[in-house]
Each structure stands twice: as C-alpha cells, then as structure tokens.
Design an enzyme around this catalytic site. Structure first.
Site, PDB file in Angstrom:
ATOM      1  N   ASP A   1       0.731  -1.325   0.259  1.00  0.00           N
ATOM      2  CA  ASP A   1      -0.045  -0.068  -0.009  1.00  0.00           C
ATOM      3  C   ASP A   1       0.779   1.266  -0.058  1.00  0.00           C
ATOM      4  OD1 ASP A   1      -2.158   1.954   0.445  1.00  0.00           O
ATOM      5  OD2 ASP A   1      -3.422  -0.204   1.020  1.00  0.00           O
TER       6      ASP A   1
ATOM      7  N   HIS B   1      -3.977   6.301   2.822  1.00  0.00           N
ATOM      8  CA  HIS B   1      -4.592   5.139   2.252  1.00  0.00           C
ATOM      9  C   HIS B   1      -4.106   3.849   3.001  1.00  0.00           C
ATOM     10  CE1 HIS B   1      -5.601   1.813  -0.568  1.00  0.00           C
ATOM     11  NE2 HIS B   1      -6.573   2.643  -0.796  1.00  0.00           N
TER      12      HIS B   1
ATOM     13  N   SER C   1     -11.396  -0.812  -1.458  1.00  0.00           N
ATOM     14  CA  SER C   1      -9.895  -0.575  -0.953  1.00  0.00           C
ATOM     15  C   SER C   1     -10.263  -0.951   0.461  1.00  0.00           C
ATOM     16  CB  SER C   1      -9.417   0.797  -1.210  1.00  0.00           C
ATOM     17  OG  SER C   1      -8.482   0.666  -1.981  1.00  0.00           O
TER      18      SER C   1
END
Ligand SMILES: *[C@@H]1O[C@H](CO)[C@@H](O)[C@H](O)[C@H]1NC(C)=O
Ligand SMILES: *[C@@H]1O[C@H](CO)[C@@H](O)[C@H](O)[C@H]1NC(C)=O
Ligand SMILES: *[C@@H]1O[C@H](CO)[C@@H](O)[C@H](O)[C@H]1NC(C)=O
Ligand SMILES: *[C@@H]1O[C@H](CO)[C@@H](O)[C@H](O)[C@H]1NC(C)=O
Ligand SMILES: *[C@@H]1O[C@H](CO)[C@@H](O)[C@H](O)[C@H]1NC(C)=O
Length: 767
Positions: A148, A224, A548
């Site tokens: 990620d 994220h 996600s």
C-alpha cells in the site's frame, strides 16, 4: 547539521534520475521480465541470480555489461524469479524469446481501490467491522503484510502497548528512512516491518514525480495505507472524535496481529515492478496474509502479465493468503484481481449513514449525504449553477460546476446546485473547491450515481440523488427568491437497512476465466472510519469509501481465522470466509444492490456478505493445493513448458484428466456455457466435529434441474474428505445468467454452509 540529511535525500533522488536520463534511449520504458519459480530462493544463489540477469540484459544491450547494469531496476529472487529493467520494445521482445523467460510485460501503473480518495474529513463514531475475537491470544503470531502507501507508525491504531515480543520466525526489515527528518520510520511490536519500493515509480515518473515523493521511507504520506492497515489490524482507539460529532471507539478485525508495511504505492499510484518487489520480500519475510487494496484497470490482463496475480500466485504457493479488492468500476464484468488463488472482495454498505439535511424556505427538509460539519447561520439564496455560467461556458456546462465555468459576480454568497454524472472523474471535493473559488456560500450536489458515499466539501455542502435533486429544482422554480440552508452532517444508524452492495463495487462475471465466480465475497466498504496520515490535512482519522476499505475487513477476519487454525492453508481460510457468508440483510431479505435497489446476485457479492463469527467455525472446507492451481493453469491452456517455468517443478499438463477450469475445487460453481447437461465435482474436508453429517439443499437456478449425489455426506473423522457431484440439466433454457445455491446443513449444532451456483445456457445458434 540539521540540513544535511535533507541534502542526502536530495542527492539520492538526483542520482537515480540521472541514471535514468543518461542510459535510457528514447522509446524505452520499464518492463517486468518474469521467469516463474525458477531456482529456489536460496540467499546463496541470489548473487548468481543477479549475475544471470545482468548477462541476459547485456545480451540485448550489444554485450555491454555497463549498459545492462544501468538498465536494471530490480531483481526478484525470493518468492519467484525475474527482474525489472528499462528496455525498448525490441529488447523486450528479444528477452521474451530467451529460455527461462515466461512473460515480458510493460510496467503498468495500478490504482488504489478507493473512490473519491480526495474527499475526506475526520468524523467520529465507531469503526465498522468490529469483531469480537475468538482465541485473540494467538493473533500475536499472525503477521499481515500490506502492499500500500506505507503506514503512519505513531498513530494510536498502531500502538504496541502490551504486545509481546516479535515472533522469532520473522525475517523482515524495518527500513528507517532518514533519521531526524519527517521521513524517519521506526517499527515497534505492532508494526514489525516496513519497506519501501521507489525504483519503478521514480524511473517512470522521473522529474515530474520529484515533488510528489513525500517520505522516502515506509512512512505514509497519503493516508490510504494507514487506513487499510487499521481496518484489518488496528488497535482499539477509545475516542475517534472529530469536529464535536459523536464519539466512539474503533478497532480493526484482528487488533492484536502484527503488521508489516510494504510501501509500493506513491502519491500517483503503484507500479508493477515495485509491487512485485514487495511480494518478493513479503514471501521471504514470513507474512501469513497479504492485503492488496489496489488493482489493474479492467479488463484485466492475463494472469502472468499482471504483477498482482503473479505475486499472489507465488505467495499462495508459499502458504500465504492474498486478499484483494475487486475494484470500483461498478459495471458488469468490471471486477479485477480475478485469479482463483486470490480472495477478491466486493464492497457493501453498513447501517450507518452520514446525513446532512437541506432546509427549504417553505419548511421542508430534504436529506443529503455529507461529511461537512459547517454551521450555516441563515438561509441563503439558492440557484442552479447553470444560471451562474461565466464567459464562454454554456449553462449546461456550468451546471456541472466545471473549473472556471462559474461567474463570480453571479455566484457570490449563494448556494449553487451542481450536477454530477456517473462518468465524472472530478471528485466532489475538487468540485466544491471550484464553487468556493467562485465565492459561493455553499453547494448542493445532485449526484446521479446515487452511491451514498459521504464526502467532505470545501464549503457547506451535501449530495442528493436525482429524485431529491428534482424536488429541490422544482422548489427553486416555484418561487422567485428561493433560499435554502444546509445543516451540518450527523451520524444516523439504520436509516437504510444494510448491508447492500455499494453502487461503485465492481461486478462479475470474470472477464478472464468465466468459470471462476468473482468477486468472492463482500464486506463493508462505504463510509468507513479508520486511521489516517496526519501528513494529509493534519487528520488522524478519516472516512473513506471503496473496495479498498472492504478488502482489509476480510483481511482482518482472515487473520482471526488463521489465529484460531494456524495450520490452515490459504484455500481453507478463503473457503471458511466464503461458505459462511450470508445473502440476507438484517431484515432477512435478499441483499439489495445500490443504486437501483434490485436484489443482488453472486456477480455483485460472490458468496455473499462475510459473517465474521461463522467464518471461525465453517465445519468443512473446500481445499485447493498448489497442484490444483496447476491443473487450473493447464485447463486455461498453459502448456507443459510454461507450467514448468511458473511452478519450477516437473509437473506436466498432458496426463491430467480434468480439462475445464470448472473442475478447480472452488467454493462456488459457475458454468458459463451449459449445453444440455454438465456435471461438476467438489471435495469437502471435515474441519468440524469428527462425526458429522451434511445434507444437501438445492435452490436451482431458474430453468435448470440440479441434482446432487450423494445427497448426504457422512464424515467419521477430522480431516476426512468426501466428494460429491452436482449435475445440471437444462429444463427450460433461460436467457442470460441464472443463479441458485447449494447448501449443506450439518446435523445437530453443526455448521451450515452455502455455495453459489451460476449458470448460463449456451443456445445452439450462438457459437
Ligand atoms: C520523525 O518524524 C516524526 C513525524 O514527522 C516526527 O514527529 C519525529 O520528531 C521524527 N523523529 C526524529 C527522531 O526526528
Ligand atoms: C459575470 O456576470 C456579470 C453580471 O451579470 C457580468 O457583468 C460579467 O460580464 C460576467 N463575467 C463573466 C466573466 O462572464
Ligand atoms: C415545499 O416545496 C417542496 C418542493 O417543491 C414540496 O415538495 C413541498 O411539499 C413544499 N412544502 C410545503 C410545506 O409547502
Ligand atoms: C525433475 O526431473 C529431473 C529428471 O527427471 C530430476 O532430476 C529433478 O530432480 C526433478 N526436479 C524436481 C523439482 O522435481
Ligand atoms: C426437470 O425436472 C422436472 C420436474 O421434476 C421434470 O419434469 C423434467 O423432465 C426435468 N427435466 C430434465 C431435462 O431433466
């Protein structure tokens, strides 16, 4: 003194960029040269491996070892073999012809599977996906790797308070980045590994990326990676309060398991060569599960021309489960991460909404969705943005509040009503910044997608669907000086019954292998509160939506299953999560899908919504070993030679009897070209009570007769295997895909599991 580390970073950047400039002829780009399993990943051999790669590269660089070394980007040698290098098309083709090379493919950029990733704001309520952990003690021995954007190690979600020492088997690293710079990165007993992969990104984006590279370390600058990791494995955080709105505690699915961050994604995305390097390291480091909330754009390329499929194939062969997101394209057939060795996750809603009401002057309240917490003091003159068109823009263009399309004089101090269609790539937040720029006091967004994604606005703002939007417009037309007031957002539980499949969630069927149902399972992915990187807007928590966010919900439960059953292989964990999923919502009706509210099908949610508690006690599992995936590869037309390269063993296709991808022992059955009749076998392994009896209950797809033999499976010990056959006969040929299910009901308090049946009849007039 203080400035020297900064300079070191600068030099490093400059150095890499220079290399790229000096040695790379125009027309060249980075390619992955994938060589399958090849030699075993023995560290003694790594040196030789690299030399071999240089020799191969030299052969396409007029024999120059120097040029070969300059073009080299990565060597992959742990989980699988291969390298990444800067090549022109001709050189790439030459390499593809060399013995030992399975595929050569260009370095493609992958996207994080978050929708509206710019639309964010912290808000406080309970994090979703909370699961009371069984056998939580052993979570400490489960290591989850996240490929990620890195992680923010100081977040309270990643505190190592009260955690025991790191498992001895761990072989990972903690790349610290620059000490004394904001890049610095330290691991702890919670975040036990951190690595970063910049070569591919930097080589591709060169100068243009210089500003975007925020932290040259595993530290997360985007948010994220911290968000996904905390959903799966974040510690309990007592107070996620933001902006005075509600308070509550939140935690990940497996709060005591360990995290290893593999930062292969940078601000503008993630490149194949970096992703592969991350997989290669994760396999060697000893993670148990890999979570990848990113993927290719659809339609996805072949399995062995796609970094995530390749990396996860070798991860699975090494006993590591890979959980991935299906994508946010919404449309039929748009699902990605299609390989049968991955667990692919669709996104659904929860029972929680973030609501902001619009008060019309006549006293009516209209509900919108928003994370905007501004308090407007009074009602404000409200006009359609089309009436505030500027310069050369038509009213139609301005109705979308496009950049520069608004006349400041006309917009100043008003609430503008803007429109947004499904195809729009502009985020809501950036639209609201255009509206703010024009001096408006607020905005009402009519979003035709109707996806219920709550987002942040730069001005008081809220989003409504088409129906409510029309109501507001009719009110505006009905009075001379229409005015409205937008109220601050609040949290509402059970406004709409959940779960539903989110509008943006990518759907099946698989565009690569229609015999394998994808996505596999669904989990919450709408308006999820979790940790964030304070490098972005100084927020420690944020609410995001996307597959996600759904993916790490499943990752967390997979970690729990692994903690209860440490010996289970990836297919067993996957099977447990799939067969125990539910297709019913909280009102016991078939789960619906946004935006139209129709009943969802397995193409929307696979086996259904994950049930965390039932997944911990599946009773039986559908096992698949590496050799089963080999047979699958043979069935989808890989030959002996390519199979040998990929798997690195002597297995051949020729003597294998099964000729269809349907034969893989998968926890769902899909027959995309049913002619008159067809039979499929599956094998169940008993992992529940030693003595248990399962009875088949069929819900046949419309127009299809389904028989199961035997109808009763009698297990007499733990680990026993029983095979059954499911036969499909066309009765009244239906059009298109039809859906049903096969359930197995255990005796006594035994488990109850279900597998979807998906059939499409091939009519004779079609080829
Ligand atoms: C490391 O970076 C963090 C975040 O920017 C900062 O708070 C901290 O002071 C830094 N640590 C050192 C030793 O410089
Ligand atoms: C904006 O609107 C005002 C008032 O109607 C008008 O005078 C002005 O020319 C417009 N400006 C632009 C850039 O369209
Ligand atoms: C206010 O206006 C809306 C939209 O035109 C309409 O639906 C509603 O009935 C009106 N309410 C009252 C109290 O007149
Ligand atoms: C493959 O077959 C060869 C010759 O039959 C044998 O020497 C070799 O050990 C085998 N390799 C593996 C990985 O089974
Ligand atoms: C399907 O089942 C129905 C009802 O039992 C039966 O009448 C019909 O003949 C069957 N059709 C086929 C093709 O087996």
């Amino acid at each position: 003194m203080a400035s020297s580390p900064g300079r070191a970073v600068f030099f490093l950047v400059l150095f890499l960029v220079l290399l790229g400039d000096l040695h790379c002829c125009s027309g060249s780009q980075v390619y992955v040269v994938y060589m399958g399993k090849g030699l075993q990943g023995d560290s003694d051999l790594q040196h030789d491996t690299r030399r071999l790669h240089y020799q191969m590269l030299a052969a396409v660089h007029d024999g120059s070892l120097e040029k070969a070394q300059a073009s080299h980007v990565y060597t992959y040698s742990s989980g699988f073999q291969g390298f990444a290098a800067k090549l022109n098309k001709e050189q790439a083709m030459k390499l593809a012809e060399m013995p030992g090379v399975f595929s050569v493919f260009p370095n493609t950029k992958r996207r994080l599977h978050t929708t509206h990733s710019w639309d964010f704001m912290g808000l406080s309520t309970n994090a979703e996906g909370e699961v009371p952990g069984l056998s939580t003690k052993n979570q400490e021995n489960v290591i989850v790797g996240f490929i990620d954007t890195g992680i923010w190690p100081e977040s309270p979600s990643f505190s190592d308070h009260g955690m025991p020492p790191i498992p001895k088997r761990w072989r990972g690293q903690c790349q610290r980045g620059e000490a004394n710079s904001p890049s610095n990165f330290t691991c702890n007993r919670k975040i036990i590994g951190g690595r970063y992969y910049l070569n591919g990104y930097q080589t591709e984006e060169g100068d243009s990326s210089k500003n975007a590279i925020k932290f040259i370390s595993p530290r997360d600058s985007s948010g994220h990676g911290s968000h996904t990791a905390s959903i799966a494995a974040g510690r309990f955080v007592r107070n996620m309060n933001y902006g005075g709105l509600g308070t509550g505690g939140g935690r990940g699915g497996a709060p005591m398991s360990r995290i290893a961050a593999y930062k292969a994604c940078w601000d503008s995305g993630c490149y194949d060569v970096d992703i592969l390097a991350a997989f290669d390291d994760a396999i060697r480091d000893g993670v148990d599960i890999i979570s990848v909330s990113l993927g290719p754009d659809y339609p996805q390329d072949d399995y062995f021309r796609d970094a995530i499929s390749i990396g996860s194939f070798h991860a699975t062969s090494n006993g590591i489960l890979v959980v991935s997101s299906a994508g946010n394209a919404g449309r039929q057939g748009s699902a990605t991460n299609l390989a049968p060795w991955m667990l692919t996750v669709a996104a659904g809603t929860t029972d929680r909404s973030f609501v902001s009401y619009i008060r019309l002057e006549n006293g009516t309240f209209i509900m919108g969705e928003s994370l905007s917490t501004y308090h407007m003091k009074t009602s404000v003159r409200t006009i359609p943005a089309s009436e505030a068109n500027a310069g050369y823009f038509t009213p139609y263009q301005s109705s979308f509040c496009l950049d520069s399309s608004l006349n400041r004089t006309k917009a100043r101090g008003k609430i503008l009503i803007c429109r947004r269609t499904g195809g729009s790539s502009e985020s809501r937040l950036s639209t609201s910044m255009i509206v703010k720029e024009a001096g408006a006091a607020g905005m009402i967004l009519i979003d035709e997608m109707g996806d219920h994604v709550a987002t942040h606005f730069a001005v008081p703002g809220t989003a409504v669907g088409k129906e409510m939007g029309d109501k507001i417009l009719s009110y505006i037309k009905s009075t001379r000086h229409a005015s409205t007031k937008i109220l601050p957002a609040k949290t509402i539980i059970r406004l709409r019954y959940g779960p539903r499949v989110a509008a943006f969630s990518s759907r099946g069927p698989s565009s690569l292998t229609p015999e394998i149902l994808k996505p596999d399972v669904a989990a919450p992915g709408l308006n999820i509160l979790a940790a964030w990187s304070p490098a972005k807007k100084n927020m420690h928590f944020n609410i995001l939506s996307g597959t996600s966010m759904a993916c790490p919900h499943v990752t967390g439960i997979a970690a729990l299953v692994k903690s209860v059953y440490p010996s289970w292989n990836p297919s067993a964990i996957k099977s447990a999560i799939m067969t125990t999923a539910t297709v019913l919502d909280k009102k016991r009706r078939t789960i619906a899908t946004d935006p139209d509210g129709k009943a969802a099908t397995p193409f929307d949610f696979g086996s259904g919504f994950m049930d965390p508690i039932k997944a911990l006690n599946p009773g039986v599992i559908f096992d698949a070993q590496p050799e089963d995936y080999r047979s699958f590869l043979c069935a989808i037309s890989h030959d002996d030679h390519s199979l040998h390269l990929i798997t690195g063993d002597n297995g051949t296709c020729t003597h294998r009897t099964s000729s269809s991808a349907t034969a893989l022992n998968y926890p769902s059955i899909t027959i995309p070209h049913l002619k008159r009749s067809y039979s499929v076998t599956r094998t169940m392994t008993n992992v529940g009570n030693p003595r248990s009896i399962y009875r088949a209950v069929v819900s046949a797809p419309r127009g299809i007769n389904v028989t199961v033999t035997p109808e009763v499976l009698n297990f007499e010990n733990y680990g026993a295997k029983k095979t059954f056959t499911v036969s499909f006969h066309v009765n009244v040929p239906p059009r298109g895909y039809v859906f049903g299910s096969l359930s197995w009901h255990g005796n006594g308090r035994g488990a109850h599991l279900t597998m979807p049946l998906v059939v499409k009849v091939q009519t004779s007039d079609k080829a």
